[in-house]
Enzyme design. Sequence first.
Site, short mmCIF file in Angstrom:
data_model
loop_
_atom_site.label_atom_id
_atom_site.label_comp_id
_atom_site.label_asym_id
_atom_site.label_seq_id
_atom_site.Cartn_x
_atom_site.Cartn_y
_atom_site.Cartn_z
N TYR A 1 0.96 -1.34 0.00
CA TYR A 1 0.06 0.00 -0.16
C TYR A 1 1.03 1.30 0.13
CZ TYR A 1 -3.52 -3.56 0.81
OH TYR A 1 -4.34 -4.70 0.66
N ARG B 1 -6.95 -15.88 9.92
CA ARG B 1 -7.98 -16.76 9.50
C ARG B 1 -8.38 -17.75 10.76
NH1 ARG B 1 -4.56 -16.21 5.23
NH2 ARG B 1 -5.55 -15.97 3.17
#
Length: 758
Positions: free
Chosen positions: A567, A710
């Site tokens: 980013y 996760r």
Amino acid sequence: MKIACLGGGPAGLYFAISMKLRDPDCEIDVYERNRPGDTFGWGVVFSDQTMENLAGNDPVSAKAIGDSLAHWDDIEVHFKGTAERSGGHGFCGIGRKHLLNILQDRARQLGVGLNFETEIDTDLSRFSDADMIVASDGLNSKIRTAFSDTFKPDIETRTNKFVWLGTNKVFEAFTFIFTETEHGWVWAHAYRFDDDTSTFIVECAPETWDKLGFAGMDQDETCRACEALFADWLDGHDLMSNARHLRGSAWLNFPRVLCETWVHENVVLLGDAAHTAHFSIGSGTKLAFEDAIMLAEVLTATDKPVQQGLEDYQEARKVEVLKLQSAARNSTEWFENLDRYLGFEPKQFAYSLLTRSQRISHENLRQRDPDWLDDVERWFCGQERARPPMFAPFEMRDMRLENRVVVSPMCMYSAEDGLPGAFHKIHYGARAMGGAGLVYTEMTDVSRDGRITPGCAGLYNDDHVAAWREITDFAHANSDAKMAIQLSHAGRKGSTKVGWEGYDMPLEDGNWPIIGPSPLAWDAANQIPAEMSRADMDAVKADFVAATERAIAAGFDMVELHCAHGYLLSSFLTPVSNQRDDEYGGDLNARLTYPLEVFEAMRAIWPADKPMAVRISATDWLGDDGLTGEDSVRIAQAFNEAGADLIDVSAGQTSPRARPVYGRMFQTPFSDQIRNHTGCATMAVGNIFEPDHVNSILAAGRADLVALARPHLADPNWTLRAAAELGYRGVRIPPQYEAGFDQLARNLQRAQQMELKA
């Protein structure tokens, strides 16, 4: 079948034995350059599991080996005047010469032809009548070299120096001895292999080796010098070398061998010729035996042509070899980076040493020696009663976390114009009540044009503040979890579809303009970002500052600046995307300039009693073409000096060309490197999914916090479940759920007891 084995070490001999047992009619000859009694090592180490495998393959030779073994259960670590002793490890040792004699006798008994003092030539025409040729000619394999175009060997010479010695001092435990000299640390790996002899491997960094003068010593001088270094442990016994066949001092550098393929026509590499594993996990002979068993099994289980059988063997065996080599690499790097751990207390140093390869974990140690592990846990938690390290509190500035489990930032792509909605309230509320000490928001963008996707969350207007405030208020009222917000700008990875519609794929329509340090698109399908001007930098910095002020109003306990994953600020840090020729591009110091400027502006207005974190990608997974671990130590140090309290250590996602090396806890070594070089607290993340992983990382000093992504998507109550599994009641359980927790704890305890009985 007619088979020629070129090399009469453990690999060649044991394959001949294994093959004869399965196919007594095959004709096998072993060719060895040395005499039957020649050997240049000392003892060989096996685990109890390896001996079970040998017994299952050939009970006769396994019994002969077993009758000659020296057994021990303990590992003892001597460090800074202390001795930490841990039991239950189940190892055994045997002299290499005696092992070879046992294998030679068994091979003769089965009808294998043994040909000694026969030089192996790379001209294989003399074996033209052989259906298969086994190149078991060791580490310096001539066959591997002769056909290197096929085998494509990758040989990496490791940095540390070591010398393989012996002594008549009998070490009853597998003993690691670390001693400090004026020129650095030197250490020994020592273990007995018969009633009156021990292997004594001395190792050190190359700089220490050079300054201690070992380069100019012959073997006798080396033995005398090492005796002086380890006099306190040798009790007057001499050190001996049996490497008289080598000129000079007999010090070596370990060569790590990988081969792209092990098969060339009807030739197959076996044992050290195909792959090596560092002596610090004692697995070279183990690998050779397992290779031999597998090759014999595959060849006798099929009627396929020989070359197809060899390729099937490679396919079946290679994954297991790579796993062991990965463990060996971890172990090697621990010793090569010993300076990281020299500041540890002796208990943590010993724990770190025992778990260095990641093959031994926290719960493995509990099974082996629960009393010793209880001592470690009491030391780690600073309490009289032991508790799992994951449930030890942690403080940064005035923020106290009740435990060290973190819900990692995970993009949900479920906001509308940056506004968190009902989904977010339930999502974050559930995870806060799930027991984790710290809960992160997803990547939260500082401007509308700074979003990755139309579904990304933001903190760029007052409506966002109110929505986030509802979430933090709920978490604080109903749990002990602290709330952190991760602030970011997508940069060149912006204006794309939500994750489940296609990662990093441009929108079909409605795109917004994107910016970056240089006009380099993420890939051919994406927009080319506009190169940022100084005015753009000022505007983006102002957005970060405004978002930080809103984070205060929204009730967050910590703010994290996102400088990872390609980013905007990550794009400034890596040369992959920053190719500017002004003061913001070029060397690492210049590339750091703008991200540090943004961080310092945020730190200036964020409350002094509240911590700040920075997430970085510790490597681009592009080798020397991108950021390396060493670069990231410098980056972390710079942010730490600017006021960062925590470095959130991730990796990669900065280029579509990256080639990550995945595996359990695969990014944790970067956290270890940064934490133990800089002294700054770190958070590990990346394929961490079991409580055992978390406890191992923390107790070994590889990170201060552990983030799971996760696992928390699948189970918001992951931390409560871990507490139930570990029998820990100190975590806060929402009163509405206490009955469920109690039942879960009982069921898990009952299942564990049944498993132990089975």
